[in-house]
Design a protein around this motif. Structure first.
Motif, PDB file in Angstrom:
ATOM      1  N   THR A   1      -4.442  -9.683   3.252  1.00  0.00           N
ATOM      2  CA  THR A   1      -5.465 -10.664   2.917  1.00  0.00           C
ATOM      3  C   THR A   1      -6.199 -10.264   1.644  1.00  0.00           C
ATOM      4  N   GLY A   2      -6.545  -8.974   1.574  1.00  0.00           N
ATOM      5  CA  GLY A   2      -7.240  -8.491   0.380  1.00  0.00           C
ATOM      6  C   GLY A   2      -6.389  -8.687  -0.864  1.00  0.00           C
ATOM      7  N   PHE A   3      -5.115  -8.354  -0.751  1.00  0.00           N
ATOM      8  CA  PHE A   3      -4.202  -8.478  -1.886  1.00  0.00           C
ATOM      9  C   PHE A   3      -4.078  -9.932  -2.324  1.00  0.00           C
ATOM     10  N   LEU A   4      -3.935 -10.825  -1.342  1.00  0.00           N
ATOM     11  CA  LEU A   4      -3.796 -12.248  -1.654  1.00  0.00           C
ATOM     12  C   LEU A   4      -5.062 -12.775  -2.334  1.00  0.00           C
TER      13      LEU A   4
ATOM     14  N   LEU B   1       4.594  -2.446  -5.779  1.00  0.00           N
ATOM     15  CA  LEU B   1       5.271  -1.421  -4.991  1.00  0.00           C
ATOM     16  C   LEU B   1       4.271  -0.643  -4.134  1.00  0.00           C
ATOM     17  N   LEU B   2       3.080  -0.392  -4.707  1.00  0.00           N
ATOM     18  CA  LEU B   2       2.052   0.315  -3.930  1.00  0.00           C
ATOM     19  C   LEU B   2       1.665  -0.499  -2.698  1.00  0.00           C
ATOM     20  N   PHE B   3       1.514  -1.794  -2.909  1.00  0.00           N
ATOM     21  CA  PHE B   3       1.172  -2.690  -1.800  1.00  0.00           C
ATOM     22  C   PHE B   3       2.233  -2.624  -0.700  1.00  0.00           C
ATOM     23  N   LEU B   4       3.499  -2.705  -1.133  1.00  0.00           N
ATOM     24  CA  LEU B   4       4.597  -2.660  -0.175  1.00  0.00           C
ATOM     25  C   LEU B   4       4.610  -1.319   0.566  1.00  0.00           C
ATOM     26  N   ALA B   5       4.418  -0.240  -0.201  1.00  0.00           N
ATOM     27  CA  ALA B   5       4.422   1.095   0.403  1.00  0.00           C
ATOM     28  C   ALA B   5       3.298   1.202   1.434  1.00  0.00           C
ATOM     29  N   GLY B   6       2.124   0.670   1.068  1.00  0.00           N
ATOM     30  CA  GLY B   6       0.986   0.698   1.992  1.00  0.00           C
ATOM     31  C   GLY B   6       1.321   0.010   3.309  1.00  0.00           C
ATOM     32  N   LEU B   7       1.934  -1.154   3.217  1.00  0.00           N
ATOM     33  CA  LEU B   7       2.289  -1.904   4.425  1.00  0.00           C
ATOM     34  C   LEU B   7       3.285  -1.141   5.291  1.00  0.00           C
TER      35      LEU B   7
ATOM     36  N   ASP C   1       1.787  -6.678  10.942  1.00  0.00           N
ATOM     37  CA  ASP C   1       1.307  -6.813  12.313  1.00  0.00           C
ATOM     38  C   ASP C   1       0.182  -5.801  12.484  1.00  0.00           C
ATOM     39  N   GLY C   2      -0.751  -6.075  13.297  1.00  0.00           N
ATOM     40  CA  GLY C   2      -1.896  -5.171  13.411  1.00  0.00           C
ATOM     41  C   GLY C   2      -2.966  -5.556  12.414  1.00  0.00           C
ATOM     42  N   LEU C   3      -4.168  -5.180  12.728  1.00  0.00           N
ATOM     43  CA  LEU C   3      -5.336  -5.627  11.983  1.00  0.00           C
ATOM     44  C   LEU C   3      -5.354  -5.083  10.558  1.00  0.00           C
ATOM     45  N   PHE C   4      -4.989  -3.785  10.404  1.00  0.00           N
ATOM     46  CA  PHE C   4      -5.151  -3.175   9.083  1.00  0.00           C
ATOM     47  C   PHE C   4      -4.174  -3.746   8.067  1.00  0.00           C
ATOM     48  N   SER C   5      -2.917  -3.920   8.483  1.00  0.00           N
ATOM     49  CA  SER C   5      -1.949  -4.487   7.540  1.00  0.00           C
ATOM     50  C   SER C   5      -2.346  -5.920   7.207  1.00  0.00           C
ATOM     51  N   PHE C   6      -2.880  -6.618   8.180  1.00  0.00           N
ATOM     52  CA  PHE C   6      -3.340  -7.980   7.948  1.00  0.00           C
ATOM     53  C   PHE C   6      -4.492  -7.994   6.932  1.00  0.00           C
ATOM     54  N   LEU C   7      -5.422  -7.029   7.098  1.00  0.00           N
ATOM     55  CA  LEU C   7      -6.540  -6.953   6.148  1.00  0.00           C
ATOM     56  C   LEU C   7      -6.051  -6.611   4.747  1.00  0.00           C
ATOM     57  N   LEU C   8      -5.109  -5.670   4.656  1.00  0.00           N
ATOM     58  CA  LEU C   8      -4.563  -5.283   3.350  1.00  0.00           C
ATOM     59  C   LEU C   8      -3.934  -6.493   2.654  1.00  0.00           C
TER      60      LEU C   8
ATOM     61  N   GLY D   1       7.547 -10.046  -7.119  1.00  0.00           N
ATOM     62  CA  GLY D   1       6.333 -10.060  -6.307  1.00  0.00           C
ATOM     63  C   GLY D   1       6.442 -11.041  -5.148  1.00  0.00           C
ATOM     64  N   ALA D   2       6.997 -12.228  -5.428  1.00  0.00           N
ATOM     65  CA  ALA D   2       7.138 -13.237  -4.373  1.00  0.00           C
ATOM     66  C   ALA D   2       8.073 -12.727  -3.281  1.00  0.00           C
ATOM     67  N   LEU D   3       9.141 -12.058  -3.703  1.00  0.00           N
ATOM     68  CA  LEU D   3      10.097 -11.501  -2.739  1.00  0.00           C
ATOM     69  C   LEU D   3       9.408 -10.464  -1.851  1.00  0.00           C
ATOM     70  N   VAL D   4       8.655  -9.557  -2.496  1.00  0.00           N
ATOM     71  CA  VAL D   4       7.932  -8.526  -1.747  1.00  0.00           C
ATOM     72  C   VAL D   4       6.947  -9.181  -0.783  1.00  0.00           C
TER      73      VAL D   4
END
Ligand SMILES: Nc1ncnc2c1ncn2[C@@H]1O[C@H](COP(=O)(O)OP(=O)(O)OP(=O)(O)O)[C@@H](O)[C@H]1O
Ligand SMILES: [Mg+2]
Lengths: 293, 266
Positions: free
Chosen positions: B49-52, B253-259, B40-47, B28-31
């Protein structure tokens, strides 16, 4: 000695003949400068299940003897068998170390892990024992030294005596037949000292573990079955505590001092109080005095 | 000394994150580190932030505790981002002598500060919820394939275990020696950098002597307990995956795929 002669060889857990260890002191170019004979042709026989005391002043070779028995060093000369295994045999070296465990002087420098139970598991892990069995052994070992409640703790916050208990558990988990305590109480306060000594006696009596108790202090040996006195790489006296303690002039010659209570009983006797022999403990002297009253 | 640093410190609590297998958390830390660069971009930043925030909440580690120990590191972060303000070319907003503040510079500085902050919080979330010993286990198991390349992974793990045990002892010893020297008039607090460094010499010598003595003793004690390097060892508590670990892997993995999808399509 008479009793020893009667015993057959298979009752001997440790048997050394002409055991010699030489340390070579080398100069900067690697040439041998001088040879330090730490053990000088020692004959030693130790019967299974006994509590054996080994005493002698600084640098007389006690630790060297212990390291030989634990197969940490190979003798320069002579023969030595431990639990029926030859120390020269490379194959049985690990087995010997697990059969004759060693508890050292400094409680901090022999605990490997920062969690008590993981330290206790260190020996069995090295021996490749399956996890399930390690768990059983660790729990058993920690219970028998009274440290089970602290199994998840860090050794950092334990007292010196408790750390030594953990060290003992770390040896017990290898299921040894013999435990060598090499001045394991030297760095403890009086309470911790008595505590570890009592533990050694308990393991000896209840579990039948042979104990080799190496020390500087005569008073720690009053409960031993047999004492070896070492000086200058040799065994110079051996016998039951009472016999050894009675030979005070010899002891002084070898750089040892009698425990206070033994000295007191000797003085009383010399001053005309008809005691039977030397007393090894306060209780014993008290009983004798009360009997005279 | 070394008292106020919570980076790499364990915070005991009972949470899902605490009981997760350390290998999952390392992955997880590696991902997370990778995702910082993908962000980069607002949506990936929001995702992200939400995950964190989700992770912080389920970790049951108080946020204030997390941040408290990061103060000194935050200063470095701020200095680094201030450099960004001045040295990024773009439309000049304010000018003072040779220094220029540009609009791009400000954006870059803010983004960089956020990235570094997220990086530190994310990785310290791992160390806060994993005991050092557990982490060592996880590392050595995760890296065990390297053993085929003759990397001595078990030995390295052993070294880490020993370091964990002896670092506090040596720190305490340092303090003791310092006090002993101070009682004899040594001064560790005043003077310039060079003078301070010079004053440390009488501290280091006894420390090294004692460290070598300990190392010697420990090596003997380990050998006496049948340790030999490079040998296969078993474990008291071997790492075993549970169902929750599989679920955690899927979430990561879902988080990574989303990004990645956002990076491609947005
Ligand atoms: N690694 C070594 N290299 C060289 N000489 C050694 C080494 N270890 C011990 N000696 C020497 O061997 C002799 C016996 O040492 P040993 O440590 O066995 O004594 P000891 O009875 O255990 O002493 P102490 O009561 O101080 O523990 C001493 O003269 C010592 O200087
Ligand atoms: Mg010694």
């Amino acid at each position: 000695m008479k009793e020893l002669a009667r015993k057959r060889d298979e009752d001997l857990i440790i048997k050394g003949r002409g055991l010699t260890t030489e340390y070579f002191r080398r100069d900067d170019e690697g040439n041998v400068e001088s040879i330090d004979t730490a053990l000088d042709h020692i004959d030693i026989s130790i019967i299974k299940g006994r509590f054996i005391g080994i005493i002698g002043h600084n640098g007389c070779g006690k630790s060297t003897l212990a390291k030989n028995i634990n197969a940490l060093i190979t003798p320069s000369e002579g023969s030595l068998t431990v639990c029926g295994m030859d120390v020269y045999d490379e194959e049985s070296r690990m087995k010997i170390r697990s059969m004759a465990g060693m508890v050292f002087q400094n409680p901090d420098n022999q605990i490997v892990s920062s969690i008590v139970e993981e330290d206790c598991a260190f020996g069995p892990e090295n021996l490749g024992i399956p996890s399930q069995e390690i768990r059983e052994r660790v729990d058993r070992a920690l219970s028998s030294v009274g440290m089970f409640e602290k199994r998840r703790n860090s050794p950092e916050h334990l007292s010196g005596g408790q750390k030594q208990r953990v060290a003992v558990a770390g040896v017990l988990s290898m299921e040894p037949e013999c435990i060598i305590f090499d001045e394991s109480t030297a760095m403890l306060d009086p309470e911790g000292r008595q505590d570890v000594l009592n533990l050694a006696h308990e393991l000896n009596e209840k579990k039948g573990v042979t104990v080799l108790w190496i020390t500087h202090y005569m008073e720690e040996l009053t409960g031993a079955d047999h004492i070896f006195v070492m000086d200058n790489g040799r065994i110079v006296m051996e016998g039951a505590p009472r016999e050894i303690f009675a030979r005070d002039e010899e002891l002084v010659q070898h750089g040892l001092t009698l425990p206070g209570i033994t000295l007191l009983s000797r003085l009383l006797k010399e001053n005309g109080i008809p005691l039977r022999g030397v007393s090894l403990s306060v209780d014993e002297l008290y009983e004798e005095l009360m009997a005279l009253w | 000394m070394f008292r106020n640093i919570t980076l790499g410190q364990y915070y005991p609590a009972e949470s899902v994150l605490h009981v997760l297998d350390p290998r999952v958390k390392l992955f997880g830390a590696l991902v997370w580190i990778i995702s910082i660069f993908l962000m980069d971009g607002l949506f990936s930043f929001l995702l992200a932030t939400g995950f964190l925030m989700f992770l912080i909440i389920i970790s049951k580690v108080p946020f204030s505790f997390m941040v408290r120990g990061l103060r000194s590191i935050m200063i470095i972060v701020i200095i680094a981002s201030v450099f960004n303000i001045f040295f990024t070319p773009g439309n000049t907003l304010v000018e003072a002598g040779p220094l220029k503040i540009t609009d791009k510079g400000i954006i870059n500085a803010v983004l960089m500060a956020i990235r570094m902050f997220y990086l530190i919080i994310g990785t310290s979330l791992m160390t806060l919820t994993t005991t050092p010993n557990n982490l060592t286990d996880g590392l050595s198991r995760s890296l065990s394939p390297l053993e085929k390349l003759r990397v001595p992974v078990t030995d390295i793990a052993m070294m880490m275990t020993i370091a964990l045990r002896f670092i506090p002892i040596l720190i305490e010893e340092t303090n003791k020696i310092m006090k002993a020297q101070m009682a004899r008039g040594a001064d560790f607090e005043h003077g310039g950098l060079i003078k301070k460094a010079k004053n440390m010499v009488p501290l280091l010598v006894p420390l090294f002597v004692s460290a070598f003595r300990r190392a010697n003793d420990l090596a003997l004690a380990m050998e006496a307990r049948c340790y030999s390097s490079g040998k296969k060892r078993t474990k008291l508590n071997p790492l075993k995956y549970a169902r929750r670990d599989a679920i955690a892997y899927i979430i990561i993995l879902l988080f990574l795929a989303g990004l990645i999808l956002m990076k491609i399509f947005l």
